[in-house]
Design a protein around this motif. Structure first.
Motif, PDB file in Angstrom:
ATOM      1  N   ILE A 168     -11.867  42.266  11.261  1.00 48.15           N
ATOM      2  CA  ILE A 168     -11.144  40.955  10.848  1.00 48.15           C
ATOM      3  C   ILE A 168      -9.860  41.400  10.110  1.00 48.15           C
ATOM      4  O   ILE A 168      -8.974  40.607  10.388  1.00 48.15           O
ATOM      5  CB  ILE A 168     -12.214  40.167   9.677  1.00 48.15           C
ATOM      6  N   GLY A 171      -7.464  41.954  12.642  1.00 43.40           N
ATOM      7  CA  GLY A 171      -7.375  40.380  13.820  1.00 43.40           C
ATOM      8  C   GLY A 171      -8.098  40.835  14.846  1.00 43.40           C
ATOM      9  O   GLY A 171      -7.727  39.903  15.806  1.00 43.40           O
ATOM     10  N   TRP A 172      -9.082  41.640  15.239  1.00 45.65           N
ATOM     11  CA  TRP A 172      -9.669  41.980  16.541  1.00 45.65           C
ATOM     12  C   TRP A 172     -10.970  40.961  16.455  1.00 45.65           C
ATOM     13  O   TRP A 172     -11.487  40.691  17.548  1.00 45.65           O
ATOM     14  CB  TRP A 172     -10.286  43.116  16.619  1.00 45.65           C
ATOM     15  N   TYR A 173     -11.303  40.215  15.285  1.00 44.97           N
ATOM     16  CA  TYR A 173     -12.366  39.625  15.235  1.00 44.97           C
ATOM     17  C   TYR A 173     -12.035  38.200  14.478  1.00 44.97           C
ATOM     18  O   TYR A 173     -11.349  38.563  13.132  1.00 44.97           O
ATOM     19  CB  TYR A 173     -13.627  40.175  14.684  1.00 44.97           C
ATOM     20  N   SER A 174     -12.198  37.242  14.890  1.00 47.32           N
ATOM     21  CA  SER A 174     -11.962  36.010  14.043  1.00 47.32           C
ATOM     22  C   SER A 174     -13.411  35.071  14.017  1.00 47.32           C
ATOM     23  O   SER A 174     -13.925  34.972  15.036  1.00 47.32           O
ATOM     24  CB  SER A 174     -10.920  35.004  14.543  1.00 47.32           C
TER      25      SER A 174
END
Length: 181
Positions: A168, A171-174
């Motif tokens: 998170i 920004g690789w996972y939202s």
């Protein structure tokens, strides 16, 4: 070896309250069971001459014998249990140490990745491999009984939360917002 047996009753005359029996053993140490009981001479003559006779069985019932017991030898099953417990303690200690080491490596790798400003999404793959190895060790520890299943689940969840926090952060996972019904 002289053993003294004494008895006292409040209802007896004062001379009989202090009546004592003494055991006199023979001079031979091998004949210890054939010790004879005799009244001390100075008390027996006046008491028996007055007609106050005390039966020997009454004296024996009221007498208390003090024995010293030798220290007990441990039971064989207790010795075996102690040996097994020590073996398990060493085994469990090694397994728990391995769990801590692998968890520490994963958390350190995640911290390094989180501090990196120009990190790429592919850099998490070696950390996922480390997480898989840590999961495997935790699952084995739960299976053999070293860890409780809830403790194992908590440790695995901690690793997953940290990994998700790093994803998170970069920004690789939202996270998907929860839909309320």
């Amino acid at each position: 070896m002289a053993a003294s047996v004494s008895c006292s009753w409040l209802t007896l005359p004062s001379q009989m309250r202090n009546l004592s029996l003494t055991s006199s053993s023979s001079s031979s140490p091998s004949i210890s069971n054939s010790a004879s009981l005799s009244f001390s001479r100075n008390l027996s003559l006046p008491l028996f001459s007055q007609g106050n006779c005390l039966s020997l069985s009454a004296v024996q019932r009221r007498a208390s014998v003090v024995c010293e017991a030798a220290p007990k030898k441990k039971v064989d099953s207790a010795v075996k249990r102690a040996r097994q417990a020590e073996k398990r303690r060493v085994y469990n200690k090694a397994r728990k140490s391995e769990i801590k080491t692998r968890t520490k490596k994963v958390l350190e790798a995640l911290e390094v990745l989180k501090k990196k400003t120009d990190a790429q999404a592919e850099e998490i793959l070696p950390i996922e491999k480390l997480i898989g190895e840590a999961y495997s060790v935790i699952d084995k520890a739960v299976r053999v009984g070293t860890l409780h299943r809830n403790t194992g689940a908590n440790r695995k969840a901690r690793l997953a939360r940290r990994k998700k926090a790093v994803e998170i952060h970069h920004g690789w996972y939202s996270p998907v917002p929860e839909v309320s019904v």
